[in-house]
Write a protein that holds these residues in place. Sequence first.
Motif, PDB file in Angstrom:
ATOM      1  N   LEU A 268       3.601  -0.640   2.486  1.00  0.00           N
ATOM      2  CA  LEU A 268       4.326  -1.622   1.684  1.00  0.00           C
ATOM      3  C   LEU A 268       5.070  -0.944   0.538  1.00  0.00           C
ATOM      4  O   LEU A 268       6.250  -1.203   0.313  1.00  0.00           O
ATOM      5  CB  LEU A 268       3.370  -2.678   1.141  1.00  0.00           C
ATOM      6  N   VAL A 269       4.398  -0.051  -0.155  1.00  0.00           N
ATOM      7  CA  VAL A 269       4.996   0.625  -1.308  1.00  0.00           C
ATOM      8  C   VAL A 269       6.117   1.563  -0.869  1.00  0.00           C
ATOM      9  O   VAL A 269       7.165   1.634  -1.513  1.00  0.00           O
ATOM     10  CB  VAL A 269       3.915   1.378  -2.118  1.00  0.00           C
ATOM     11  N   VAL A 270       5.927   2.272   0.227  1.00  0.00           N
ATOM     12  CA  VAL A 270       6.952   3.203   0.714  1.00  0.00           C
ATOM     13  C   VAL A 270       8.209   2.438   1.128  1.00  0.00           C
ATOM     14  O   VAL A 270       9.327   2.915   0.931  1.00  0.00           O
ATOM     15  CB  VAL A 270       6.396   4.055   1.882  1.00  0.00           C
ATOM     16  N   GLY A 271       8.055   1.236   1.665  1.00  0.00           N
ATOM     17  CA  GLY A 271       9.197   0.457   2.128  1.00  0.00           C
ATOM     18  C   GLY A 271       9.985  -0.236   1.030  1.00  0.00           C
ATOM     19  O   GLY A 271      11.088  -0.709   1.261  1.00  0.00           O
ATOM     20  N   GLU A 272       9.434  -0.328  -0.180  1.00  0.00           N
ATOM     21  CA  GLU A 272      10.123  -1.004  -1.285  1.00  0.00           C
ATOM     22  C   GLU A 272      10.864  -0.003  -2.164  1.00  0.00           C
ATOM     23  O   GLU A 272      10.524   1.177  -2.203  1.00  0.00           O
ATOM     24  CB  GLU A 272       9.134  -1.781  -2.148  1.00  0.00           C
ATOM     25  N   SER A 273      11.854  -0.498  -2.881  1.00  0.00           N
ATOM     26  CA  SER A 273      12.600   0.336  -3.833  1.00  0.00           C
ATOM     27  C   SER A 273      11.734   0.640  -5.050  1.00  0.00           C
ATOM     28  O   SER A 273      10.830  -0.124  -5.397  1.00  0.00           O
ATOM     29  CB  SER A 273      13.861  -0.389  -4.286  1.00  0.00           C
ATOM     30  N   GLU A 274      12.055   1.739  -5.718  1.00  0.00           N
ATOM     31  CA  GLU A 274      11.265   2.144  -6.878  1.00  0.00           C
ATOM     32  C   GLU A 274      11.418   1.156  -8.027  1.00  0.00           C
ATOM     33  O   GLU A 274      10.459   0.891  -8.750  1.00  0.00           O
ATOM     34  CB  GLU A 274      11.687   3.546  -7.324  1.00  0.00           C
ATOM     35  N   TRP A 275      12.604   0.574  -8.205  1.00  0.00           N
ATOM     36  CA  TRP A 275      12.807  -0.370  -9.315  1.00  0.00           C
ATOM     37  C   TRP A 275      11.995  -1.653  -9.116  1.00  0.00           C
ATOM     38  O   TRP A 275      11.657  -2.328 -10.080  1.00  0.00           O
ATOM     39  CB  TRP A 275      14.286  -0.689  -9.520  1.00  0.00           C
ATOM     40  N   VAL A 276      11.673  -1.988  -7.863  1.00  0.00           N
ATOM     41  CA  VAL A 276      10.835  -3.163  -7.593  1.00  0.00           C
ATOM     42  C   VAL A 276       9.404  -2.887  -8.030  1.00  0.00           C
ATOM     43  O   VAL A 276       8.738  -3.746  -8.602  1.00  0.00           O
ATOM     44  CB  VAL A 276      10.887  -3.535  -6.095  1.00  0.00           C
TER      45      VAL A 276
END
Length: 159
Positions: free
Chosen positions: A91-99
């Motif tokens: 989940l974390v790898v698939g999201e943008s860093e700003w999210v």
Amino acid sequence: LFFPRLLKFISFRLSEISSATMHCTNCGIQARHGDYYCDWCGAQLRRREILTTEVNCSPCIHHTDIAEFLYSYQDRLPYTDQRLLREALTLVVGESEWVMENAQLIVYGTLAKVTFYSGDRTNKYVVHLTAENRPAQVVEHRGWRLKLRDGFKTAWGWL
């Protein structure tokens, strides 16, 4: 048809709970399953205690934070909880860093409830097991920036 599947699910969950290693809550030393008191400090051992932890991941929730937690607690967590933490990694790898800069990620396992957080926690995610014993990712709350991004993705298919 439903009843045998329910019995299979319950027996699987009970075997997961009983297969977890025990640790003393006072000193952290691993204990044997037949022990009632810690060999090191003498404290009474509690059976199947749930691990509840909050991890501050400032400035953002990163996959290394979850990997470090998984590595440091791998001997205390049953396979199901480790699988849920790996799902949180995806989940974390698939999201943008700003999210993930202003986010909260809660992982509900059989013996653990782990909260990873950073910033003001406007974007809230939950990882848990479904009734079919599969990991599920749920977005509980979206901040306005995430709502805007998801709206553009849905409408025009970009971003």
